[in-house]
Design a protein around this motif. Structure first.
Motif, PDB file in Angstrom:
ATOM      1  N   ARG A  10      30.358   1.873 -42.250  1.00 19.00           N
ATOM      2  CA  ARG A  10      29.155   2.672 -42.348  1.00 19.00           C
ATOM      3  C   ARG A  10      28.411   2.389 -43.643  1.00 19.00           C
ATOM      4  N   ALA A  11      29.164   2.234 -44.702  1.00 21.37           N
ATOM      5  CA  ALA A  11      28.537   1.930 -45.987  1.00 21.37           C
ATOM      6  C   ALA A  11      27.817   0.595 -45.912  1.00 21.37           C
ATOM      7  N   ALA A  20      28.163  20.172 -41.956  1.00 25.68           N
ATOM      8  CA  ALA A  20      28.330  18.926 -41.209  1.00 25.68           C
ATOM      9  C   ALA A  20      27.682  17.778 -41.943  1.00 25.68           C
ATOM     10  N   THR A  22      13.924   5.781 -39.322  1.00 21.93           N
ATOM     11  CA  THR A  22      15.022   5.269 -40.144  1.00 21.93           C
ATOM     12  C   THR A  22      16.360   5.741 -39.590  1.00 21.93           C
ATOM     13  N   ALA A  23      16.399   7.003 -39.223  1.00 21.66           N
ATOM     14  CA  ALA A  23      17.647   7.558 -38.691  1.00 21.66           C
ATOM     15  C   ALA A  23      18.045   6.825 -37.416  1.00 21.66           C
ATOM     16  N   ARG A  24      17.049   6.516 -36.616  1.00 22.35           N
ATOM     17  CA  ARG A  24      17.362   5.827 -35.362  1.00 22.35           C
ATOM     18  C   ARG A  24      17.958   4.455 -35.631  1.00 22.35           C
ATOM     19  N   VAL A  25      17.368   3.747 -36.567  1.00 21.14           N
ATOM     20  CA  VAL A  25      17.880   2.426 -36.925  1.00 21.14           C
ATOM     21  C   VAL A  25      19.315   2.547 -37.436  1.00 21.14           C
ATOM     22  N   LEU A  26      19.536   3.488 -38.329  1.00 20.67           N
ATOM     23  CA  LEU A  26      20.879   3.644 -38.898  1.00 20.67           C
ATOM     24  C   LEU A  26      21.885   4.033 -37.815  1.00 20.67           C
ATOM     25  N   ARG A  27      21.470   4.943 -36.954  1.00 18.78           N
ATOM     26  CA  ARG A  27      22.405   5.413 -35.944  1.00 18.78           C
ATOM     27  C   ARG A  27      22.781   4.301 -34.974  1.00 18.78           C
ATOM     28  N   SER A  86      24.514   0.933 -44.201  1.00 19.83           N
ATOM     29  CA  SER A  86      23.554   1.569 -45.097  1.00 19.83           C
ATOM     30  C   SER A  86      23.077   0.586 -46.158  1.00 19.83           C
ATOM     31  N   ASP A  87      24.024  -0.106 -46.753  1.00 20.06           N
ATOM     32  CA  ASP A  87      23.680  -1.118 -47.756  1.00 20.06           C
ATOM     33  C   ASP A  87      22.630  -2.067 -47.223  1.00 20.06           C
ATOM     34  N   ARG A 142      32.593  11.205 -36.166  1.00 20.99           N
ATOM     35  CA  ARG A 142      32.186  12.339 -36.978  1.00 20.99           C
ATOM     36  C   ARG A 142      33.267  13.422 -36.962  1.00 20.99           C
ATOM     37  N   ARG A 165      16.431   3.462 -54.763  1.00 19.18           N
ATOM     38  CA  ARG A 165      17.418   4.136 -53.924  1.00 19.18           C
ATOM     39  C   ARG A 165      17.749   5.510 -54.494  1.00 19.18           C
ATOM     40  N   HIS A 206      20.533  -1.770 -44.769  1.00 21.50           N
ATOM     41  CA  HIS A 206      19.201  -1.227 -44.488  1.00 21.50           C
ATOM     42  C   HIS A 206      18.378  -1.048 -45.760  1.00 21.50           C
ATOM     43  N   PHE A 207      19.030  -0.603 -46.814  1.00 27.07           N
ATOM     44  CA  PHE A 207      18.287  -0.293 -48.030  1.00 27.07           C
ATOM     45  C   PHE A 207      18.367  -1.418 -49.060  1.00 27.07           C
TER      46      PHE A 207
END
Lengths: 151, 151
Positions: free
Chosen positions: A114-115, A151, A15-20, A118-119, A38, A130, A121-122
């Motif tokens: 970014r939001a 961080a 999941t992190a990979r997809v988001l990143r 995220s939106d 960041r 959620r 994906h989920f």
DNA sequence: CTTCATTGTGAGGTAACCTCAGCAATAGGG
DNA sequence: CCCTATTGCTGAGGTTACCTCACAATGAAG
């Protein structure tokens, strides 16, 4: 039981990979790397908008990189006109980092992008799902790292 | 709603960072990078233990890197005696990759180490919660990427 | 006023990617 | 059967994002 959690860790990482990746793509039009984005976030969050700004070494610490490496990150952001270095009033060795107006504007744009990532994906989950997901992830994070990373 | 999911994405990324760091530490004693470990996993999963082995270019594709870069990864694993290259019987340009016995043994050890890392992180959740977490993550992944990534 | 610690940066190194060029081998059309 | 295009891998060399080490300027403490 063990295989069950091995799967969990893999799911999180995937999941992190997809988001990143999506995040990276969202940033690309602005010529920023995720890491630079960041760094801007860290500067903003340190109350740097109005106060004294953030020390370069503090930025490094919060990004988890060496101070020397933070120099390069800031160099890049400064070239883009997003961050400025100004000499600290209290310590003539130090510099205070703060976002320029352009930096603040871009930061808001990126936050929205970014939001959206995220939106998307989920999107298939219900609000309740959620919320559950967030609660479980937060709970595990807090239990395994009571210090609570910055961080 | 939007801020809610922004938080979600951050939670996932933060969890992934914790897991990855722990995983890296678990690998360190063996002189392997996470990426090399992942390459071993891909080789194993492709049924390379008994069959023809995996093509270098297929490894690259599954790792999401350029073929040229896979050459370097395999070089390193071969130097450690974990993977061997042997000329393909069907195509004399190609090489078949497979794990050596040492590679298979190490792979099992690493698998166990990784499971331990995961266990520890999610230890505070109940079995039911872990199952829910897995279900939600999997569901979102499948919905957002119907192709279903191989890696 | 020394002496020691700290802040940021120049110089130079490494790991993990990349592209491009090239060689060996195979595939396929004439 | 041969000639060209394509494929599989690798050498050479570049980029990015880190690192360590050395150092000048400054600050803090005796």
């Amino acid at each position: 039981m063990t295989t069950e959690e091995a799967g969990l860790s893999e799911l999180v990482l995937r999941t992190a990979r997809v988001l990143r990746r999506a995040h990276r793509e969202a940033l690309e039009p602005y010529g920023l790397s995720p890491h630079q984005s960041r760094a801007m976030g860290v500067i903003v969050r340190s109350g740097a908008e109005d106060g004294d700004g953030l020390r370069l070494s503090d930025l490094a610490a919060q990004l988890g990189i060496a101070p020397r490496s933070a120099t390069d990150v800031v160099d890049a952001l400064e070239e883009h006109g997003l961050v400025e270095r100004r000499p600290s009033e209290h310590d003539r060795r130090a510099v205070d980092l703060r976002l320029t107006p352009a930096g603040r504007a871009l930061r808001r744009t990126l936050e929205r992008a970014r939001a959206t990532v995220s939106d998307r994906h989920f999107a298939s989950l219900t609000d309740a799902e959620r919320a559950t997901l967030a609660r479980l992830l937060r709970s595990a994070l807090e239990a395994s790292d009571p210090a609570g990373p910055q961080a």
